[in-house]
Design an enzyme around this catalytic site. Structure first.
Site, mmCIF file in Angstrom:
data_model
loop_
_atom_site.group_PDB
_atom_site.id
_atom_site.type_symbol
_atom_site.label_atom_id
_atom_site.label_comp_id
_atom_site.label_asym_id
_atom_site.label_seq_id
_atom_site.Cartn_x
_atom_site.Cartn_y
_atom_site.Cartn_z
ATOM 1 N N LYS A 274 0.736 -1.226 -0.158
ATOM 2 C CA LYS A 274 0.181 -0.107 -0.038
ATOM 3 C C LYS A 274 1.032 1.210 -0.135
ATOM 4 C CE LYS A 274 -3.729 -2.556 2.322
ATOM 5 N NZ LYS A 274 -4.649 -2.764 3.310
ATOM 6 N N GLN B 266 -4.681 -1.844 9.521
ATOM 7 C CA GLN B 266 -4.583 -3.206 8.786
ATOM 8 C C GLN B 266 -5.183 -4.322 9.608
ATOM 9 O OE1 GLN B 266 -3.564 -3.607 5.658
ATOM 10 N NE2 GLN B 266 -3.836 -5.935 5.841
ATOM 11 N N ASP C 294 -11.025 2.417 3.484
ATOM 12 C CA ASP C 294 -11.257 0.981 3.576
ATOM 13 C C ASP C 294 -12.754 0.680 3.232
ATOM 14 O OD1 ASP C 294 -9.027 -0.778 3.710
ATOM 15 O OD2 ASP C 294 -8.957 -0.651 5.953
HETATM 16 N N1 GUN Z 1 -6.747 -7.151 6.001
HETATM 17 C C1 GUN Z 1 -7.011 -8.078 4.677
HETATM 18 N N2 GUN Z 1 -7.655 -7.222 3.843
HETATM 19 C C2 GUN Z 1 -7.589 -5.743 4.379
HETATM 20 C C3 GUN Z 1 -8.151 -4.598 4.072
HETATM 21 O O1 GUN Z 1 -8.525 -4.569 2.567
HETATM 22 N N3 GUN Z 1 -7.955 -3.441 4.620
HETATM 23 C C4 GUN Z 1 -7.625 -3.664 5.990
HETATM 24 N N4 GUN Z 1 -7.387 -2.637 6.765
HETATM 25 N N5 GUN Z 1 -7.125 -4.912 6.416
HETATM 26 C C5 GUN Z 1 -7.117 -5.923 5.783
#
Ligand code: GUN
Length: 294
Positions: free
Chosen positions: A52, A96, A119
């Site tokens: 990211k 996350q 998100d």
């Molecule tokens: N863990 C797995 N996929 C995601 C996601 O798209 N966002 C976040 N914050 N955590 C994750």
């Protein structure tokens, strides 16, 4: 059979975003700024967050990584979220998941200001999405919509079978594809672990979205000739021939299923890269205050 190249499409879209950001900069506007909170040292989570941050660089965004040990208290984490909520330079942020056992994911999701929830996990964004109001769409379903749109795959009137009912993929995907929208207007069947005769359901599908989290779950006998198959799975399968001891496998038996498909996504290089791009698109929307107007 045509392969939907999520990796290439993601690069194209990141390039488009970078051009947009250059325009914003040239006009003296604010550079989009995404923050990510990473708790603990789960290697998969660390890899996702690295990805990211790298994507932010490719798009010309600012990024901030807030890293904390797994023994952080929920109060301390809430303090960080509060600071990010209040920081005017941060357009959007993510925490996350998964978080360590002693921290409640739900409390954390609820603490994020909906206007910064890039998100799209906050119930306010989920509810707005469900009602067709402007909202941050959750990254994976948003990425899949982008793939269907950019590959000109007709969805209107098609029968879509979603396999898996998670809050972040299956359930929102089923809502988005049934909406009255350019990519939408499907008749959707949402299937899950209690579905009776799942294969009979998937065999009726023009479009299958496989988001069950089990490797090689969707096999050739479950797929109609000419179907579009979108594989959301990222499963680690032991593989002694690989240096790292595992390989990534989707939810679909690609070798068996691909010859029957009109379109199919590979794993890796399909949905995964598009998920990260969706987060970038949401961050750009956040910096332009497109969803909430503030
Ligand atoms: N863990 C797995 N996929 C995601 C996601 O798209 N966002 C976040 N914050 N955590 C994750």
């Amino acid at each position: 059979m045509k392969l939907i190249d999520g990796k290439a499409l993601a690069e194209t879209i990141k390039g488009e975003i970078a051009v947009e950001v250059q325009h914003i900069k040239a006009q003296g506007g604010k550079v989009p700024h995404l923050a990510a909170v990473l708790v603990g040292d789960d290697p998969a989570s660390a890899a996702y967050v690295r990805n990211k941050v790298r994507s932010c660089e490719q798009c010309g965004f600012k990024s901030t990584l807030v890293r904390r040990d797994a023994d952080i208290t929920e109060d301390e984490l809430m303090g960080i979220i509060n600071d990010l909520n209040m920081d005017d330079d941060i357009d959007g942020f993510i925490v996350q998941l998964p978080l360590p056992q002693h921290i409640n994911d739900e409390d954390v999701t609820l603490a994020i200001k909906p206007s910064k929830d890039v998100d799209g996990f906050h119930p306010i964004n989920f509810g707005r999405m469900a009602q067709g109001l402007p909202a941050y769409l959750p990254a994976t379903p948003y990425g899949i919509l982008q793939m269907l749109e950019r590959y000109d795959i007709e969805t209107s009137g098609k029968h879509c079978v979603v396999v898996g009912r998670s809050n972040i993929v299956g359930t929102p995907m089923s809502i988005l594809l049934s909406r009255k929208a350019k990519v939408g207007n499907c008749t959707v069947t949402l299937t899950h672990s209690r579905t009776r005769d799942l294969a009979a359901e998937t065999r009726r599908a023009d479009i299958i979205i496989a988001a069950i989290g089990r490797d090689n779950f969707i096999t050739a006998d479950m797929v109609k000739e000419g179907a579009v198959v979108i594989d959301v799975g990222i499963n680690r399968v032991d593989d002694a021939t690989r240096k790292r001891g595992y390989r990534l496998a989707g939810d679909v038996d690609f070798e068996g299923v691909a010859p029957k498909c009109s379109y199919i996504t590979p794993v890796p290089g399909g949905v995964g890269p598009m998920t990260v791009v969706s987060l970038m698109m949401n961050t750009l929307k956040a910096s332009r205050k497109e969803i909430y107007g503030f």
